[in-house]
Design a protein around this motif. Sequence first.
Motif, mmCIF file in Angstrom:
data_model
loop_
_atom_site.group_PDB
_atom_site.id
_atom_site.type_symbol
_atom_site.label_atom_id
_atom_site.label_comp_id
_atom_site.label_asym_id
_atom_site.label_seq_id
_atom_site.Cartn_x
_atom_site.Cartn_y
_atom_site.Cartn_z
ATOM 1 N N ASN A 64 -11.408 0.544 8.852
ATOM 2 C CA ASN A 64 -10.089 1.158 8.777
ATOM 3 C C ASN A 64 -10.138 2.345 7.833
ATOM 4 O OD1 ASN A 64 -9.538 0.236 6.065
ATOM 5 N ND2 ASN A 64 -8.948 -1.731 6.920
ATOM 6 N N SER A 90 -7.425 5.192 5.548
ATOM 7 C CA SER A 90 -6.092 5.531 5.064
ATOM 8 C C SER A 90 -6.200 6.822 4.260
ATOM 9 C CB SER A 90 -5.527 4.413 4.182
ATOM 10 O OG SER A 90 -6.162 4.403 2.931
ATOM 11 N N ARG A 121 0.837 -1.194 0.000
ATOM 12 C CA ARG A 121 0.000 0.000 0.000
ATOM 13 C C ARG A 121 0.877 1.252 0.000
ATOM 14 N NH1 ARG A 121 -5.186 -1.355 0.897
ATOM 15 N NH2 ARG A 121 -5.587 -3.300 1.969
ATOM 16 N N ARG A 130 -2.678 2.024 6.619
ATOM 17 C CA ARG A 130 -4.067 1.967 7.080
ATOM 18 C C ARG A 130 -4.054 1.901 8.598
ATOM 19 N NH1 ARG A 130 -8.345 0.842 3.922
ATOM 20 N NH2 ARG A 130 -7.851 0.697 1.724
#
Length: 73
Positions: free
Chosen positions: A37, A39, A9, A13
């Motif tokens: 979650n 991000s 990623r 996150r």
Amino acid sequence: AAGQISNKRAAPRILYGTTVRFRGDGRDDDELGFSYNVSEGGLYVRTLAPPSDDTVWLELMPPPSALRVRLEI
């Protein structure tokens, strides 16, 4: 090592749980979900009633705020 999954990623996150109200653009009734979650690039919301609309309004309390915000996605 065997069994490890690599994280590719671009942004981390963080686990963050809060109630999320959402509805399709122009609809009258909110549905409820719960954030899992968040991000820089997205928010995961668990719900039994996922919207099918092209545009959705979300309302939630982002960390660490005590104020609710409304997002249009």
